[in-house]
Design a protein around this motif. Structure first.
Motif, short mmCIF file in Angstrom:
data_model
loop_
_atom_site.label_atom_id
_atom_site.label_comp_id
_atom_site.label_asym_id
_atom_site.label_seq_id
_atom_site.Cartn_x
_atom_site.Cartn_y
_atom_site.Cartn_z
N PHE A 76 0.83 -1.21 0.00
CA PHE A 76 0.00 0.00 0.00
C PHE A 76 0.86 1.26 0.00
N GLY A 77 1.98 1.23 0.74
CA GLY A 77 2.84 2.40 0.83
C GLY A 77 3.50 2.74 -0.50
N VAL A 78 4.10 1.75 -1.16
CA VAL A 78 4.78 2.00 -2.44
C VAL A 78 3.78 2.41 -3.52
N GLY A 79 2.64 1.69 -3.57
CA GLY A 79 1.62 2.03 -4.56
C GLY A 79 1.08 3.43 -4.37
N ALA A 80 0.79 3.78 -3.10
CA ALA A 80 0.26 5.11 -2.80
C ALA A 80 1.29 6.20 -3.06
N THR A 102 -6.50 6.11 2.40
CA THR A 102 -6.96 4.77 2.02
C THR A 102 -5.83 3.76 2.15
N ALA A 103 -4.62 4.15 1.78
CA ALA A 103 -3.47 3.25 1.88
C ALA A 103 -3.18 2.90 3.33
N LEU A 104 -3.16 3.90 4.21
CA LEU A 104 -2.79 3.68 5.61
C LEU A 104 -3.79 2.78 6.33
N TYR A 105 -5.07 3.07 6.20
CA TYR A 105 -6.08 2.28 6.92
C TYR A 105 -6.26 0.89 6.31
N MET A 157 6.07 0.51 7.40
CA MET A 157 6.35 0.35 5.97
C MET A 157 5.49 1.30 5.14
N CYS A 158 4.22 1.41 5.50
CA CYS A 158 3.31 2.28 4.76
C CYS A 158 3.64 3.75 5.01
N LEU A 159 3.83 4.12 6.28
CA LEU A 159 4.11 5.52 6.63
C LEU A 159 5.41 6.01 6.00
N ASN A 160 6.43 5.16 5.99
CA ASN A 160 7.71 5.56 5.40
C ASN A 160 7.54 6.03 3.96
N ASN A 161 6.74 5.30 3.21
CA ASN A 161 6.54 5.65 1.80
C ASN A 161 5.65 6.87 1.63
N LEU A 162 4.64 7.02 2.48
CA LEU A 162 3.79 8.22 2.41
C LEU A 162 4.61 9.48 2.70
N LEU A 163 5.48 9.38 3.70
CA LEU A 163 6.31 10.53 4.06
C LEU A 163 7.26 10.89 2.92
N ARG A 164 7.85 9.89 2.29
CA ARG A 164 8.80 10.16 1.20
C ARG A 164 8.08 10.72 -0.02
N CYS A 242 -8.32 2.86 -5.20
CA CYS A 242 -7.50 1.65 -4.99
C CYS A 242 -6.89 1.12 -6.29
N GLY A 243 -7.57 1.33 -7.42
CA GLY A 243 -7.09 0.80 -8.69
C GLY A 243 -5.68 1.26 -9.05
N PRO A 244 -5.47 2.59 -9.20
CA PRO A 244 -4.13 3.07 -9.55
C PRO A 244 -3.08 2.71 -8.49
N MET A 245 -3.51 2.72 -7.23
CA MET A 245 -2.59 2.40 -6.13
C MET A 245 -2.15 0.94 -6.19
N MET A 246 -3.10 0.04 -6.42
CA MET A 246 -2.79 -1.39 -6.46
C MET A 246 -2.04 -1.78 -7.73
#
Length: 461
Positions: A76-80, A102-105, A157-164, A242-246
Protein backbone atom coordinates in the motif's frame (compact mmCIF):
# COMPACT_ATOMS: atom_id res chain seq x y z
CA UNK A 1 5.29 26.93 9.51
CA UNK A 2 4.36 23.32 8.78
CA UNK A 3 2.77 24.27 5.45
CA UNK A 4 5.86 26.27 4.54
CA UNK A 5 8.02 23.24 5.29
CA UNK A 6 5.83 20.99 3.12
CA UNK A 7 5.80 23.54 0.28
CA UNK A 8 9.59 23.86 0.43
CA UNK A 9 9.91 20.10 -0.10
CA UNK A 10 7.61 20.22 -3.12
CA UNK A 11 9.49 23.25 -4.50
CA UNK A 12 12.74 21.28 -4.17
CA UNK A 13 11.32 18.41 -6.24
CA UNK A 14 9.96 20.82 -8.85
CA UNK A 15 12.86 23.24 -9.35
CA UNK A 16 15.80 22.47 -7.04
CA UNK A 17 19.17 21.25 -8.30
CA UNK A 18 18.66 17.61 -9.37
CA UNK A 19 21.79 16.26 -7.72
CA UNK A 20 21.08 18.08 -4.46
CA UNK A 21 17.39 17.10 -4.50
CA UNK A 22 18.27 13.46 -5.14
CA UNK A 23 20.80 13.52 -2.29
CA UNK A 24 18.31 15.21 0.04
CA UNK A 25 15.66 12.59 -0.70
CA UNK A 26 17.96 9.56 -0.93
CA UNK A 27 20.55 10.12 1.81
CA UNK A 28 18.10 9.88 4.73
CA UNK A 29 16.39 6.93 3.03
CA UNK A 30 19.72 5.15 2.52
CA UNK A 31 20.74 5.86 6.12
CA UNK A 32 17.40 4.61 7.43
CA UNK A 33 17.39 1.47 5.31
CA UNK A 34 21.05 0.78 6.10
CA UNK A 35 20.53 1.07 9.84
CA UNK A 36 17.33 -0.97 9.66
CA UNK A 37 19.17 -3.70 7.79
CA UNK A 38 22.15 -3.33 10.12
CA UNK A 39 20.04 -4.11 13.14
CA UNK A 40 18.92 -7.33 11.41
CA UNK A 41 22.58 -8.21 11.03
CA UNK A 42 23.32 -7.18 14.63
CA UNK A 43 20.29 -9.19 15.75
CA UNK A 44 21.84 -12.23 14.07
CA UNK A 45 25.23 -11.38 15.60
CA UNK A 46 23.81 -11.27 19.15
CA UNK A 47 21.90 -14.52 18.59
CA UNK A 48 25.11 -16.10 17.26
CA UNK A 49 26.81 -15.23 20.57
CA UNK A 50 24.51 -17.80 22.17
CA UNK A 51 26.63 -20.39 20.31
CA UNK A 52 23.46 -22.11 19.11
CA UNK A 53 23.37 -22.91 15.38
CA UNK A 54 19.67 -23.84 15.66
CA UNK A 55 18.85 -20.39 17.05
CA UNK A 56 20.58 -18.63 14.12
CA UNK A 57 18.78 -20.92 11.67
CA UNK A 58 15.44 -20.24 13.45
CA UNK A 59 15.70 -16.48 12.80
CA UNK A 60 16.34 -17.24 9.12
CA UNK A 61 13.30 -19.52 8.94
CA UNK A 62 10.98 -16.90 10.49
CA UNK A 63 12.28 -14.06 8.30
CA UNK A 64 10.25 -14.87 5.14
CA UNK A 65 7.06 -15.01 7.22
CA UNK A 66 7.87 -11.63 8.79
CA UNK A 67 8.60 -10.35 5.29
CA UNK A 68 5.17 -11.49 4.09
CA UNK A 69 3.30 -9.58 6.80
CA UNK A 70 5.46 -6.49 6.24
CA UNK A 71 4.67 -6.75 2.52
CA UNK A 72 1.13 -5.57 3.27
CA UNK A 73 2.35 -2.19 4.47
CA UNK A 74 4.95 -1.98 1.72
CA UNK A 75 2.39 -2.78 -0.99
CA UNK A 76 0.00 0.00 0.00
CA UNK A 77 2.84 2.40 0.83
CA UNK A 78 4.78 2.00 -2.44
CA UNK A 79 1.62 2.03 -4.56
CA UNK A 80 0.26 5.11 -2.80
CA UNK A 81 3.60 6.94 -2.87
CA UNK A 82 3.87 6.76 -6.65
CA UNK A 83 0.28 7.97 -7.12
CA UNK A 84 0.70 10.75 -4.54
CA UNK A 85 3.92 12.11 -6.08
CA UNK A 86 2.33 12.29 -9.53
CA UNK A 87 -0.93 13.79 -8.19
CA UNK A 88 1.04 16.48 -6.34
CA UNK A 89 2.89 17.20 -9.59
CA UNK A 90 -0.50 17.53 -11.30
CA UNK A 91 -1.69 19.72 -8.35
CA UNK A 92 -4.57 17.34 -7.60
CA UNK A 93 -4.30 17.51 -3.79
CA UNK A 94 -7.70 15.97 -3.07
CA UNK A 95 -6.79 12.75 -4.92
CA UNK A 96 -3.45 12.69 -3.08
CA UNK A 97 -5.24 13.01 0.29
CA UNK A 98 -7.66 10.18 -0.46
CA UNK A 99 -4.88 7.92 -1.69
CA UNK A 100 -2.82 8.46 1.49
CA UNK A 101 -5.65 7.78 3.93
CA UNK A 102 -6.96 4.77 2.02
CA UNK A 103 -3.47 3.25 1.88
CA UNK A 104 -2.79 3.68 5.61
CA UNK A 105 -6.08 2.28 6.92
CA UNK A 106 -6.19 -0.55 4.37
CA UNK A 107 -2.67 -1.60 5.38
CA UNK A 108 -3.64 -1.55 9.07
CA UNK A 109 -6.76 -3.71 8.58
CA UNK A 110 -5.14 -6.29 6.31
CA UNK A 111 -1.95 -6.35 8.39
CA UNK A 112 -3.91 -7.32 11.51
CA UNK A 113 -5.77 -10.06 9.61
CA UNK A 114 -2.55 -11.53 8.17
CA UNK A 115 -0.88 -11.45 11.58
CA UNK A 116 -3.78 -13.36 13.16
CA UNK A 117 -3.62 -15.95 10.40
CA UNK A 118 0.12 -16.34 10.95
CA UNK A 119 -0.25 -16.79 14.69
CA UNK A 120 -2.96 -19.44 14.30
CA UNK A 121 -1.06 -21.50 11.72
CA UNK A 122 2.48 -20.67 12.88
CA UNK A 123 3.78 -24.24 13.22
CA UNK A 124 2.46 -25.38 9.83
CA UNK A 125 3.78 -22.30 8.03
CA UNK A 126 7.26 -22.59 9.51
CA UNK A 127 7.41 -26.28 8.59
CA UNK A 128 6.46 -25.29 5.04
CA UNK A 129 9.21 -22.64 5.10
CA UNK A 130 11.85 -25.28 5.81
CA UNK A 131 12.04 -25.64 9.61
CA UNK A 132 13.66 -28.95 10.58
CA UNK A 133 12.76 -30.85 13.76
CA UNK A 134 15.78 -29.42 15.56
CA UNK A 135 14.84 -25.85 14.61
CA UNK A 136 11.03 -25.87 14.79
CA UNK A 137 10.47 -25.16 18.50
CA UNK A 138 12.94 -22.26 18.52
CA UNK A 139 11.40 -20.87 15.34
CA UNK A 140 7.86 -21.06 16.77
CA UNK A 141 8.95 -19.25 19.95
CA UNK A 142 10.68 -16.50 18.00
CA UNK A 143 7.97 -16.28 15.33
CA UNK A 144 4.99 -15.90 17.68
CA UNK A 145 6.52 -12.82 19.30
CA UNK A 146 7.71 -11.27 16.03
CA UNK A 147 4.46 -11.85 14.12
CA UNK A 148 2.35 -10.90 17.16
CA UNK A 149 3.88 -7.42 17.11
CA UNK A 150 4.19 -7.07 13.34
CA UNK A 151 1.39 -4.47 13.09
CA UNK A 152 4.05 -1.87 13.91
CA UNK A 153 6.12 -3.08 10.97
CA UNK A 154 3.09 -2.92 8.65
CA UNK A 155 2.26 0.66 9.64
CA UNK A 156 5.90 1.76 9.49
CA UNK A 157 6.35 0.35 5.97
CA UNK A 158 3.31 2.28 4.76
CA UNK A 159 4.11 5.52 6.63
CA UNK A 160 7.71 5.56 5.40
CA UNK A 161 6.54 5.65 1.80
CA UNK A 162 3.79 8.22 2.41
CA UNK A 163 6.31 10.53 4.06
CA UNK A 164 8.80 10.16 1.20
CA UNK A 165 6.08 10.80 -1.38
CA UNK A 166 5.74 14.38 -0.13
CA UNK A 167 9.50 14.85 0.32
CA UNK A 168 9.71 14.23 4.10
CA UNK A 169 12.49 11.70 3.68
CA UNK A 170 14.44 12.90 6.73
CA UNK A 171 11.60 12.26 9.20
CA UNK A 172 10.93 8.87 7.63
CA UNK A 173 14.54 7.79 7.96
CA UNK A 174 14.89 9.21 11.47
CA UNK A 175 12.05 6.92 12.54
CA UNK A 176 13.82 3.93 10.99
CA UNK A 177 17.13 4.85 12.61
CA UNK A 178 15.45 5.36 15.99
CA UNK A 179 13.92 1.88 15.87
CA UNK A 180 17.16 0.31 14.68
CA UNK A 181 19.35 1.92 17.35
CA UNK A 182 16.87 0.95 20.06
CA UNK A 183 16.93 -2.63 18.82
CA UNK A 184 20.73 -2.74 18.95
CA UNK A 185 20.66 -1.39 22.52
CA UNK A 186 17.84 -3.64 23.73
CA UNK A 187 19.11 -6.89 22.15
CA UNK A 188 21.90 -7.61 24.65
CA UNK A 189 19.70 -6.49 27.55
CA UNK A 190 16.86 -8.89 26.74
CA UNK A 191 18.99 -11.76 25.39
CA UNK A 192 21.72 -11.85 28.04
CA UNK A 193 21.00 -9.51 30.96
CA UNK A 194 17.40 -10.66 31.37
CA UNK A 195 18.41 -14.16 30.20
CA UNK A 196 15.53 -14.44 27.72
CA UNK A 197 17.67 -15.88 24.92
CA UNK A 198 16.05 -16.05 21.48
CA UNK A 199 12.71 -14.80 22.85
CA UNK A 200 14.54 -11.70 24.12
CA UNK A 201 15.75 -10.90 20.61
CA UNK A 202 12.14 -11.01 19.37
CA UNK A 203 10.82 -8.84 22.24
CA UNK A 204 13.56 -6.26 21.64
CA UNK A 205 12.61 -6.10 17.95
CA UNK A 206 8.89 -5.57 18.63
CA UNK A 207 9.47 -2.85 21.25
CA UNK A 208 11.88 -1.01 18.94
CA UNK A 209 9.53 -1.17 15.97
CA UNK A 210 6.63 0.08 18.10
CA UNK A 211 8.55 3.17 19.22
CA UNK A 212 9.79 3.83 15.68
CA UNK A 213 6.22 3.56 14.37
CA UNK A 214 4.86 6.11 16.85
CA UNK A 215 7.66 8.49 15.89
CA UNK A 216 6.59 8.28 12.22
CA UNK A 217 2.96 8.90 13.19
CA UNK A 218 4.00 12.00 15.16
CA UNK A 219 4.77 13.85 11.91
CA UNK A 220 1.12 13.80 10.92
CA UNK A 221 -0.20 14.12 14.49
CA UNK A 222 1.65 17.47 14.73
CA UNK A 223 0.16 18.59 11.41
CA UNK A 224 3.52 18.94 9.62
CA UNK A 225 2.56 17.20 6.39
CA UNK A 226 1.15 18.40 3.09
CA UNK A 227 -1.10 15.33 3.44
CA UNK A 228 -3.40 14.16 6.25
CA UNK A 229 -3.49 10.35 5.97
CA UNK A 230 -4.78 9.90 9.54
CA UNK A 231 -8.04 11.59 8.55
CA UNK A 232 -10.77 8.92 8.32
CA UNK A 233 -12.81 11.35 6.20
CA UNK A 234 -10.46 10.71 3.27
CA UNK A 235 -10.62 6.90 3.62
CA UNK A 236 -12.23 5.79 0.33
CA UNK A 237 -11.68 2.09 -0.48
CA UNK A 238 -13.27 2.43 -3.92
CA UNK A 239 -11.91 1.29 -7.33
CA UNK A 240 -11.10 4.84 -8.45
CA UNK A 241 -8.70 5.23 -5.52
CA UNK A 242 -7.50 1.65 -4.99
CA UNK A 243 -7.09 0.80 -8.69
CA UNK A 244 -4.13 3.07 -9.55
CA UNK A 245 -2.59 2.40 -6.13
CA UNK A 246 -2.79 -1.39 -6.46
CA UNK A 247 -1.54 -1.35 -10.06
CA UNK A 248 1.77 -0.11 -8.64
CA UNK A 249 1.63 -1.77 -5.23
CA UNK A 250 0.92 -5.29 -6.49
CA UNK A 251 4.39 -5.65 -8.12
CA UNK A 252 5.90 -4.94 -4.69
CA UNK A 253 3.59 -7.49 -3.08
CA UNK A 254 4.41 -10.06 -5.76
CA UNK A 255 8.13 -9.46 -5.23
CA UNK A 256 7.78 -9.82 -1.45
CA UNK A 257 5.53 -12.90 -1.63
CA UNK A 258 7.67 -14.63 -4.24
CA UNK A 259 10.74 -13.61 -2.24
CA UNK A 260 9.32 -15.31 0.85
CA UNK A 261 8.30 -18.39 -1.13
CA UNK A 262 11.67 -18.64 -2.88
CA UNK A 263 13.43 -18.15 0.47
CA UNK A 264 11.41 -21.03 1.88
CA UNK A 265 12.49 -23.15 -1.12
CA UNK A 266 16.06 -22.03 -0.43
CA UNK A 267 15.79 -22.99 3.26
CA UNK A 268 14.32 -26.37 2.34
CA UNK A 269 17.11 -26.99 -0.16
CA UNK A 270 19.74 -25.92 2.39
CA UNK A 271 18.09 -28.14 5.01
CA UNK A 272 19.10 -31.17 2.95
CA UNK A 273 22.69 -30.36 3.95
CA UNK A 274 22.02 -29.76 7.66
CA UNK A 275 21.42 -26.85 10.04
CA UNK A 276 24.88 -25.44 9.22
CA UNK A 277 23.81 -24.84 5.60
CA UNK A 278 20.62 -23.07 6.74
CA UNK A 279 22.66 -20.95 9.18
CA UNK A 280 25.17 -20.03 6.46
CA UNK A 281 22.51 -19.00 3.95
CA UNK A 282 20.73 -17.03 6.70
CA UNK A 283 23.90 -15.10 7.56
CA UNK A 284 24.69 -14.28 3.92
CA UNK A 285 21.08 -13.30 3.24
CA UNK A 286 21.20 -10.77 6.10
CA UNK A 287 24.48 -9.35 4.77
CA UNK A 288 23.04 -9.24 1.25
CA UNK A 289 20.01 -7.39 2.61
CA UNK A 290 22.36 -4.85 4.18
CA UNK A 291 23.42 -3.81 0.69
CA UNK A 292 19.98 -4.25 -0.89
CA UNK A 293 18.38 -2.01 1.74
CA UNK A 294 20.87 0.79 1.05
CA UNK A 295 20.15 0.49 -2.68
CA UNK A 296 16.43 0.46 -1.98
CA UNK A 297 16.98 3.76 -0.15
CA UNK A 298 18.31 5.25 -3.39
CA UNK A 299 15.36 3.77 -5.32
CA UNK A 300 12.96 5.28 -2.76
CA UNK A 301 14.68 8.64 -3.03
CA UNK A 302 14.37 8.76 -6.81
CA UNK A 303 10.66 7.87 -6.84
CA UNK A 304 9.14 11.13 -5.53
CA UNK A 305 11.55 13.17 -7.66
CA UNK A 306 10.88 11.20 -10.84
CA UNK A 307 7.16 10.80 -10.14
CA UNK A 308 6.55 14.48 -9.40
CA UNK A 309 8.40 15.71 -12.50
CA UNK A 310 6.85 13.07 -14.73
CA UNK A 311 3.41 14.19 -13.50
CA UNK A 312 4.40 17.81 -14.17
CA UNK A 313 5.64 16.91 -17.68
CA UNK A 314 9.28 17.87 -16.99
CA UNK A 315 10.92 14.99 -18.87
CA UNK A 316 14.46 16.45 -19.09
CA UNK A 317 14.51 16.59 -15.29
CA UNK A 318 13.37 12.95 -15.15
CA UNK A 319 16.14 11.87 -17.52
CA UNK A 320 18.81 13.76 -15.59
CA UNK A 321 17.69 12.07 -12.36
CA UNK A 322 17.90 8.62 -13.95
CA UNK A 323 21.40 9.25 -15.28
CA UNK A 324 22.74 10.30 -11.87
CA UNK A 325 21.07 7.36 -10.12
CA UNK A 326 22.45 4.71 -12.48
CA UNK A 327 26.02 6.04 -12.33
CA UNK A 328 25.90 6.14 -8.52
CA UNK A 329 24.52 2.60 -8.34
CA UNK A 330 27.21 1.09 -10.55
CA UNK A 331 30.00 2.81 -8.58
CA UNK A 332 28.62 1.78 -5.18
CA UNK A 333 27.99 -1.85 -6.17
CA UNK A 334 31.45 -2.21 -7.71
CA UNK A 335 33.18 -1.10 -4.50
CA UNK A 336 30.90 -3.22 -2.29
CA UNK A 337 31.36 -6.25 -4.51
CA UNK A 338 35.16 -6.04 -4.33
CA UNK A 339 35.05 -5.80 -0.51
CA UNK A 340 32.61 -8.72 -0.14
CA UNK A 341 34.58 -10.94 -2.52
CA UNK A 342 38.08 -10.50 -1.08
CA UNK A 343 37.11 -10.27 2.60
CA UNK A 344 34.40 -12.96 2.57
CA UNK A 345 36.16 -15.45 4.93
CA UNK A 346 36.81 -12.80 7.58
CA UNK A 347 33.26 -11.39 7.34
CA UNK A 348 31.62 -14.81 7.74
CA UNK A 349 33.94 -15.70 10.65
CA UNK A 350 32.45 -12.82 12.66
CA UNK A 351 29.16 -14.72 12.77
CA UNK A 352 30.42 -18.32 12.81
CA UNK A 353 33.90 -18.43 14.32
CA UNK A 354 33.42 -21.93 15.79
CA UNK A 355 31.73 -23.76 12.94
CA UNK A 356 33.96 -24.61 9.98
CA UNK A 357 31.10 -25.87 7.79
CA UNK A 358 29.13 -22.64 8.21
CA UNK A 359 32.25 -20.62 7.36
CA UNK A 360 32.98 -22.60 4.19
CA UNK A 361 29.43 -22.49 2.82
CA UNK A 362 29.00 -18.84 3.86
CA UNK A 363 32.24 -17.74 2.18
CA UNK A 364 31.22 -19.34 -1.11
CA UNK A 365 27.74 -17.81 -0.93
CA UNK A 366 29.06 -14.32 -0.15
CA UNK A 367 31.55 -14.42 -3.03
CA UNK A 368 28.91 -15.52 -5.52
CA UNK A 369 26.69 -12.69 -4.27
CA UNK A 370 29.54 -10.18 -4.69
CA UNK A 371 30.03 -11.11 -8.35
CA UNK A 372 26.46 -10.06 -9.28
CA UNK A 373 26.09 -6.94 -7.11
CA UNK A 374 26.19 -4.46 -10.04
CA UNK A 375 23.35 -6.12 -12.02
CA UNK A 376 21.45 -6.65 -8.76
CA UNK A 377 21.66 -2.93 -7.94
CA UNK A 378 20.50 -1.97 -11.42
CA UNK A 379 17.52 -4.35 -11.14
CA UNK A 380 16.40 -2.47 -8.02
CA UNK A 381 16.79 0.91 -9.75
CA UNK A 382 14.84 -0.28 -12.79
CA UNK A 383 11.99 -1.38 -10.53
CA UNK A 384 12.00 1.98 -8.72
CA UNK A 385 11.86 3.85 -12.02
CA UNK A 386 8.96 1.77 -13.35
CA UNK A 387 6.92 2.38 -10.19
CA UNK A 388 7.73 6.10 -10.15
CA UNK A 389 6.48 6.44 -13.73
CA UNK A 390 3.30 4.48 -13.01
CA UNK A 391 4.38 1.56 -15.23
CA UNK A 392 2.86 -1.23 -13.14
CA UNK A 393 3.17 -3.81 -15.91
CA UNK A 394 6.97 -3.49 -16.24
CA UNK A 395 7.35 -3.40 -12.46
CA UNK A 396 5.27 -6.58 -12.16
CA UNK A 397 7.21 -8.41 -14.90
CA UNK A 398 10.53 -7.52 -13.27
CA UNK A 399 9.34 -8.48 -9.78
CA UNK A 400 7.91 -11.81 -10.95
CA UNK A 401 11.07 -12.66 -12.87
CA UNK A 402 13.44 -11.59 -10.12
CA UNK A 403 11.95 -13.60 -7.26
CA UNK A 404 9.77 -16.24 -8.88
CA UNK A 405 10.12 -17.21 -12.52
CA UNK A 406 13.91 -17.46 -12.27
CA UNK A 407 14.82 -18.03 -8.63
CA UNK A 408 12.39 -20.83 -7.73
CA UNK A 409 13.31 -23.08 -10.71
CA UNK A 410 17.00 -22.40 -10.06
CA UNK A 411 16.62 -23.44 -6.40
CA UNK A 412 15.01 -26.68 -7.56
CA UNK A 413 17.50 -27.44 -10.35
CA UNK A 414 20.98 -26.21 -9.32
CA UNK A 415 21.33 -28.22 -6.05
CA UNK A 416 20.65 -31.43 -7.99
CA UNK A 417 23.65 -30.66 -10.18
CA UNK A 418 26.08 -28.85 -7.86
CA UNK A 419 24.94 -29.90 -4.38
CA UNK A 420 25.19 -27.24 -1.66
CA UNK A 421 27.06 -24.94 -4.06
CA UNK A 422 23.95 -24.96 -6.24
CA UNK A 423 21.85 -23.86 -3.26
CA UNK A 424 23.94 -20.74 -2.66
CA UNK A 425 24.33 -20.01 -6.40
CA UNK A 426 20.58 -19.91 -7.06
CA UNK A 427 19.87 -16.39 -5.81
CA UNK A 428 22.83 -14.69 -7.58
CA UNK A 429 21.91 -16.50 -10.82
CA UNK A 430 18.28 -15.37 -10.43
CA UNK A 431 19.29 -11.72 -10.14
CA UNK A 432 21.54 -12.04 -13.19
CA UNK A 433 18.66 -13.33 -15.31
CA UNK A 434 16.33 -10.65 -13.90
CA UNK A 435 18.85 -8.01 -14.99
CA UNK A 436 18.45 -9.14 -18.59
CA UNK A 437 14.68 -8.68 -18.39
CA UNK A 438 15.00 -5.36 -16.57
CA UNK A 439 17.43 -3.98 -19.14
CA UNK A 440 15.04 -4.72 -22.02
CA UNK A 441 12.16 -3.07 -20.16
CA UNK A 442 14.30 -0.05 -19.23
CA UNK A 443 15.32 0.49 -22.86
CA UNK A 444 11.61 0.59 -23.74
CA UNK A 445 11.00 3.09 -20.93
CA UNK A 446 13.79 5.38 -22.18
CA UNK A 447 12.22 5.29 -25.64
CA UNK A 448 8.86 6.30 -24.12
CA UNK A 449 10.48 9.22 -22.28
CA UNK A 450 12.15 10.41 -25.49
CA UNK A 451 8.82 10.35 -27.33
CA UNK A 452 7.11 12.19 -24.46
CA UNK A 453 9.88 14.81 -24.46
CA UNK A 454 9.53 15.40 -28.21
CA UNK A 455 5.77 15.80 -27.87
CA UNK A 456 5.99 18.25 -24.94
CA UNK A 457 8.83 20.39 -26.33
CA UNK A 458 11.47 22.19 -24.21
CA UNK A 459 10.80 22.29 -20.47
CA UNK A 460 12.44 24.14 -17.60
CA UNK A 461 14.75 22.01 -15.50
Amino acid sequence: MSKGYANAKIEMMARGDVGRALFTLSAPAVAGMLVMSLYNVVDTLFVSLMNDTAAIAATGIVFPMFQLVGAIGLTFGVGAASVISRRLGEEDHEAAERTGSTALYSALILGILFSLFGLIYMRSILTLFGATESILESAVLYGRIIIGGSVFQVLSMCLNNLLRAEGASLHSSTGQILGAVLNIVLDPIFIFLLDMGLAGAAVATVISQGIGCFYLLSYYLRGNGALHPLSVVHFRPIPAICGPMMALGVPTFVRQVLGSISLSFLNNAAGEYGDAAIAATSIVFRLFMLLLMSLMGVAQGLQPLVGYNFGAGNIPRVRETLRKVLVTTVAFCTVAGVIFYFFAPGIISIFASRNQTVREIGTLALRLTAVVLVPTGLVLMFGGVFQALGDGTSALLLAAGQQGLFLIPLVLILPRIFGVAGVVAAQPAGFLLAFGVGLLLFVRTKRMLSEREEDSGPTER
